[in-house]
Design an enzyme around this catalytic site. Structure first.
Site, mmCIF file in Angstrom:
data_model
loop_
_atom_site.group_PDB
_atom_site.id
_atom_site.type_symbol
_atom_site.label_atom_id
_atom_site.label_comp_id
_atom_site.label_asym_id
_atom_site.label_seq_id
_atom_site.Cartn_x
_atom_site.Cartn_y
_atom_site.Cartn_z
ATOM 1 N N HIS A 72 0.995 -1.123 0.313
ATOM 2 C CA HIS A 72 0.401 0.283 -0.180
ATOM 3 C C HIS A 72 0.458 1.276 0.184
ATOM 4 O O HIS A 72 1.082 1.369 0.605
ATOM 5 C CB HIS A 72 -0.869 -0.436 0.759
ATOM 6 C CG HIS A 72 -1.986 -1.247 1.235
ATOM 7 N ND1 HIS A 72 -2.934 -1.140 1.460
ATOM 8 C CD2 HIS A 72 -2.480 -2.202 0.120
ATOM 9 C CE1 HIS A 72 -4.276 -2.096 1.503
ATOM 10 N NE2 HIS A 72 -3.448 -2.703 0.862
ATOM 11 N N TYR A 200 -8.875 5.076 7.860
ATOM 12 C CA TYR A 200 -9.340 5.203 9.638
ATOM 13 C C TYR A 200 -10.398 6.551 9.515
ATOM 14 O O TYR A 200 -9.834 7.296 9.657
ATOM 15 C CB TYR A 200 -8.159 5.469 10.342
ATOM 16 C CG TYR A 200 -6.496 4.885 10.466
ATOM 17 C CD1 TYR A 200 -6.565 4.353 9.279
ATOM 18 C CD2 TYR A 200 -6.608 3.569 11.191
ATOM 19 C CE1 TYR A 200 -5.219 3.628 9.560
ATOM 20 C CE2 TYR A 200 -5.531 3.023 11.203
ATOM 21 C CZ TYR A 200 -4.888 2.711 10.384
ATOM 22 O OH TYR A 200 -3.386 2.114 10.240
ATOM 23 N N PRO A 292 -3.646 -0.147 18.444
ATOM 24 C CA PRO A 292 -3.267 0.031 17.732
ATOM 25 C C PRO A 292 -4.181 0.371 16.837
ATOM 26 O O PRO A 292 -3.352 0.862 14.983
ATOM 27 C CB PRO A 292 -4.341 -0.997 17.322
ATOM 28 C CG PRO A 292 -5.675 -1.076 18.749
ATOM 29 C CD PRO A 292 -4.787 -0.361 19.942
ATOM 30 N N LYS A 296 1.609 -0.140 15.204
ATOM 31 C CA LYS A 296 2.661 -0.129 15.053
ATOM 32 C C LYS A 296 3.186 -1.269 16.474
ATOM 33 O O LYS A 296 4.235 -1.353 16.972
ATOM 34 C CB LYS A 296 2.974 0.795 16.335
ATOM 35 C CG LYS A 296 2.977 2.212 15.364
ATOM 36 C CD LYS A 296 4.775 2.632 14.537
ATOM 37 C CE LYS A 296 4.480 3.207 13.781
ATOM 38 N NZ LYS A 296 3.448 3.576 12.251
ATOM 39 N N TYR A 384 3.768 6.837 10.517
ATOM 40 C CA TYR A 384 3.696 5.329 10.036
ATOM 41 C C TYR A 384 3.792 4.305 9.456
ATOM 42 O O TYR A 384 3.426 3.537 9.592
ATOM 43 C CB TYR A 384 1.894 6.188 8.787
ATOM 44 C CG TYR A 384 0.943 5.285 8.676
ATOM 45 C CD1 TYR A 384 0.092 4.347 9.845
ATOM 46 C CD2 TYR A 384 0.712 3.944 7.838
ATOM 47 C CE1 TYR A 384 -0.675 3.864 10.178
ATOM 48 C CE2 TYR A 384 0.020 2.919 8.110
ATOM 49 C CZ TYR A 384 -1.499 3.121 8.675
ATOM 50 O OH TYR A 384 -2.064 1.751 8.540
HETATM 51 P P1 RFL Z 1 3.160 -12.080 20.959
HETATM 52 O O1 RFL Z 1 2.543 -11.991 20.180
HETATM 53 O O2 RFL Z 1 2.004 -11.724 22.698
HETATM 54 O O3 RFL Z 1 3.401 -13.011 21.844
HETATM 55 C C1 RFL Z 1 4.010 -13.248 23.357
HETATM 56 C C2 RFL Z 1 3.973 -15.278 23.197
HETATM 57 O O4 RFL Z 1 4.863 -15.762 24.852
HETATM 58 C C3 RFL Z 1 3.025 -16.704 25.146
HETATM 59 N N1 RFL Z 1 3.604 -16.936 26.346
HETATM 60 C C4 RFL Z 1 4.440 -17.610 27.561
HETATM 61 N N2 RFL Z 1 5.669 -18.369 26.795
HETATM 62 C C5 RFL Z 1 6.096 -19.192 27.217
HETATM 63 N N3 RFL Z 1 6.007 -19.105 29.237
HETATM 64 C C6 RFL Z 1 5.065 -17.511 29.545
HETATM 65 N N4 RFL Z 1 5.232 -17.380 30.867
HETATM 66 C C7 RFL Z 1 4.339 -16.990 28.619
HETATM 67 N N5 RFL Z 1 3.235 -15.578 28.505
HETATM 68 C C8 RFL Z 1 3.209 -15.781 27.701
HETATM 69 C C9 RFL Z 1 2.523 -16.207 24.586
HETATM 70 O O5 RFL Z 1 1.714 -17.149 24.330
HETATM 71 C C10 RFL Z 1 2.930 -15.388 22.950
HETATM 72 O O6 RFL Z 1 3.188 -16.659 22.243
HETATM 73 O O7 RFL Z 1 4.322 -10.771 21.801
HETATM 74 P P2 RFL Z 1 5.688 -9.874 20.560
HETATM 75 O O8 RFL Z 1 6.364 -11.799 20.168
HETATM 76 O O9 RFL Z 1 6.576 -9.131 21.454
HETATM 77 O O10 RFL Z 1 4.118 -9.530 20.139
HETATM 78 C C11 RFL Z 1 3.937 -8.075 19.887
HETATM 79 C C12 RFL Z 1 2.261 -8.547 19.343
HETATM 80 O O11 RFL Z 1 1.575 -9.609 19.194
HETATM 81 C C13 RFL Z 1 1.325 -7.260 19.375
HETATM 82 O O12 RFL Z 1 2.142 -5.737 19.711
HETATM 83 C C14 RFL Z 1 -0.041 -6.928 18.217
HETATM 84 O O13 RFL Z 1 -0.356 -8.028 18.033
HETATM 85 C C15 RFL Z 1 -0.626 -6.092 19.670
HETATM 86 N N6 RFL Z 1 -1.893 -5.254 18.462
HETATM 87 C C16 RFL Z 1 -2.212 -5.641 17.196
HETATM 88 N N7 RFL Z 1 -1.222 -4.567 16.404
HETATM 89 C C17 RFL Z 1 -0.795 -4.236 15.769
HETATM 90 O O14 RFL Z 1 -0.177 -3.492 15.348
HETATM 91 N N8 RFL Z 1 -2.240 -3.927 14.630
HETATM 92 C C18 RFL Z 1 -3.478 -4.802 15.506
HETATM 93 O O15 RFL Z 1 -4.042 -5.033 14.495
HETATM 94 C C19 RFL Z 1 -3.424 -5.289 16.766
HETATM 95 N N9 RFL Z 1 -4.363 -5.579 17.666
HETATM 96 C C20 RFL Z 1 -2.361 -6.788 19.560
HETATM 97 C C21 RFL Z 1 -4.240 -6.361 18.357
HETATM 98 C C22 RFL Z 1 -2.245 -7.223 19.949
HETATM 99 C C23 RFL Z 1 -3.753 -7.767 20.633
HETATM 100 N N10 RFL Z 1 -3.261 -8.363 22.288
HETATM 101 C C24 RFL Z 1 -2.377 -8.448 23.698
HETATM 102 C C25 RFL Z 1 -4.041 -8.631 23.174
HETATM 103 C C26 RFL Z 1 -5.021 -7.236 19.205
HETATM 104 C C27 RFL Z 1 -4.881 -7.957 20.337
HETATM 105 C C28 RFL Z 1 -6.055 -8.787 21.049
HETATM 106 C C1 PHB Z 2 -5.912 -4.732 11.285
HETATM 107 O O1 PHB Z 2 -5.723 -4.560 9.656
HETATM 108 O O2 PHB Z 2 -5.916 -5.470 11.478
HETATM 109 C C2 PHB Z 2 -4.951 -2.995 11.758
HETATM 110 C C3 PHB Z 2 -4.405 -2.644 10.709
HETATM 111 C C4 PHB Z 2 -4.588 -1.439 11.183
HETATM 112 C C5 PHB Z 2 -4.677 -0.982 12.158
HETATM 113 C C6 PHB Z 2 -4.713 -1.312 12.879
HETATM 114 C C7 PHB Z 2 -4.870 -3.404 12.608
HETATM 115 O O3 PHB Z 2 -3.338 0.369 12.696
#
Ligand code: RFL
Ligand code: PHB
Length: 389
Positions: A72, A200, A292, A296, A384
């Site tokens: 994009h 957005y 989110p 980032k 961004y």
């Molecule tokens: P993760 O992906 O949370 O992975 C952590 C891993 O550690 C495991 N774990 C353990 N393992 C062993 N012993 C323990 N005591 C443990 N405790 C936890 C977990 O099972 C997991 O597999 O962290 P990591 O690798 O730092 O990655 C970061 C990203 O996942 C996170 O920043 C993003 O997904 C945040 N986030 C979003 N970011 C975006 O940029 N756009 C989004 O749309 C977006 N949606 C989200 C999200 C985070 C969410 N969370 C944390 C609930 C939506 C949700 C629901």
């Molecule tokens: C998503 O596609 O899940 C998404 C994209 C952009 C955002 C957050 C989530 O800022």
């Protein structure tokens, strides 16, 4: 068992770090609390900065991303049902990749398997020890048996609720937090995306986001109160509310269908300092959470991995300490910039419960300023697409 680097957590950051260290000839073990199916069932981030794309390429996991992801060159902002574009390519010559976190994680698992990487699933009660000594170790239980891994370094890639950050004494750890009074209700549906780029939307009824995973898989979010219950939202109620908040022309052509995933995510900003204590390093969500709105979260986890893998390779291969000494400071400088940007995007685009007419006008003016000012749009675009590592 002995390894050089024991990584707690097999999310995107733990797997990528393990892959990059393995490529450099450094031995790692990854301990994950959940099953692989559970990890791959989580629907999270969707947008990759180009720095993340390049890091994944270097890790040898770029092929499917380039074949199936969407490049994009801009995104849309919308104010009261009327959209305008931020042209990343025209403003700063950069772009982003739309490719879901679930797919990134799947590619990383496949790459770890192909290299014979050790990822231990369903490791219960993971606990780091001796982090202030030269001989740290990690204990865990698997299938009822207690295990111990001796190592040189422990890396906490275990997310916000993990055990790693909690191992740093409270006298050392400082935390900074803002909890927002709303969440995002998200759905995934097997329908074509509403638009070719992300939208957005600011609206007096609340924020909305149109995103996608591929040509026939869409991801949408709407702002809901922090204490909202999922069962209050039928698919039809979701689609009706989304239509009210997005640009009118997009609402008219929106294709709807049954949701295949529906969840509510709370929004918070959180930073823990420092990101290193003795022989423990924190990476990704274990150290920081962003709302989110700026896309980032995943990208920050990847930039932490970038700094740390260089630092650990320098230490373990060349006996060079500078990188690990400076890891926390270097990573935090970038973390705070992304924290600021995500907070700003969130504040500009959401409806706050106590928001009066003055605040509403200020938001509308912020968006009008962005629409009319190249300088303002350039600043948004620069953040961004991702600040340099
Ligand atoms: P993760 O992906 O949370 O992975 C952590 C891993 O550690 C495991 N774990 C353990 N393992 C062993 N012993 C323990 N005591 C443990 N405790 C936890 C977990 O099972 C997991 O597999 O962290 P990591 O690798 O730092 O990655 C970061 C990203 O996942 C996170 O920043 C993003 O997904 C945040 N986030 C979003 N970011 C975006 O940029 N756009 C989004 O749309 C977006 N949606 C989200 C999200 C985070 C969410 N969370 C944390 C609930 C939506 C949700 C629901
Ligand atoms: C998503 O596609 O899940 C998404 C994209 C952009 C955002 C957050 C989530 O800022």
């Amino acid at each position: 068992m002995r390894t050089q680097v024991c990584i707690i957590g097999a999310g995107p950051s733990g797997l990528l770090l393990s892959q990059l260290l393995h490529q450099a000839g450094i031995d790692t073990v990854v301990l994950e609390r959940q099953t692989r199916e559970y990890v791959l069932g989580r629907i999270r981030a969707g947008v990759l900065e180009w720095g993340t794309v390049e890091l994944l390429e270097r890790a040898g996991v770029g092929a499917r991303m380039h074949a199936e992801g969407f490049v994009h060159t801009g995104t849309y902002l919308s104010a009261q049902n009327r959209g305008f574009r931020i042209d990343f390519d025209g403003l700063i010559g950069k772009k982003v990749m739309v490719y879901g976190q679930t797919e990134v994680t799947r590619d990383l698992f496949a790459a770890r398997d192909a290299m014979g990487g050790v990822v231990i699933h369903e490791a219960a009660g993971v606990q780091p020890h001796g982090l202030e000594t030269d001989a740290p170790f990690v204990t865990y239980t698997k299938d009822g048996t207690e295990h111990r891994i001796d190592c040189d370094y422990v890396v906490g890639c275990d997310g916000f609720h993990g055990v790693s950050r909690k191992s740093i004494p409270s006298s050392v750890l400082r935390t900074f937090e803002r909890v927002y009074p709303f969440g995002w209700l998200g759905i995934l549906s097997e329908t074509p995306p509403a638009h070719e780029e992300l939208i957005y939307a600011n609206h007096e009824r609340g924020f909305a986001l149109c995103s996608m995973r591929n040509d026939h898989l869409s991801r949408y979010y709407i702002q809901v109160p922090a204490d909202e219950k999922l069962e209050n939202w039928s698919d039809n109620a979701f689609w009706d509310e989304l239509r009210r908040r997005i640009p009118a022309d997009v609402a008219e052509t929106l294709v709807t269908g049954p949701s295949i995933e529906k969840s509510i995510a709370p929004l918070r900003s959180f930073v823990a300092e420092p990101m290193r204590w003795g022989r423990l390093f924190l990476v990704g969500d274990a150290a920081h959470i962003v709302p989110p709105t700026g896309a980032k979260g995943l990208n920050l986890a990847m930039s932490d991995v970038h700094y740390l893998h260089h630092a650990l390779i320098a230490r373990l291969k060349d006996n060079e300490d500078d990188g690990i000494e400076r890891y926390s400071e270097t990573a935090l400088a970038r973390v705070w910039k992304a924290t600021r940007f995500s907070w700003w995007m969130t504040t500009m685009l959401h409806r706050f419960p106590d928001q009066g007419v003055f605040d509403q006008r200020i938001q509308e003016t912020e968006l009008a300023y962005l629409e009319s000012s190249v300088a303002a749009r350039t600043a948004l675009a620069e953040n961004y697409v991702g600040l340099p590592f």
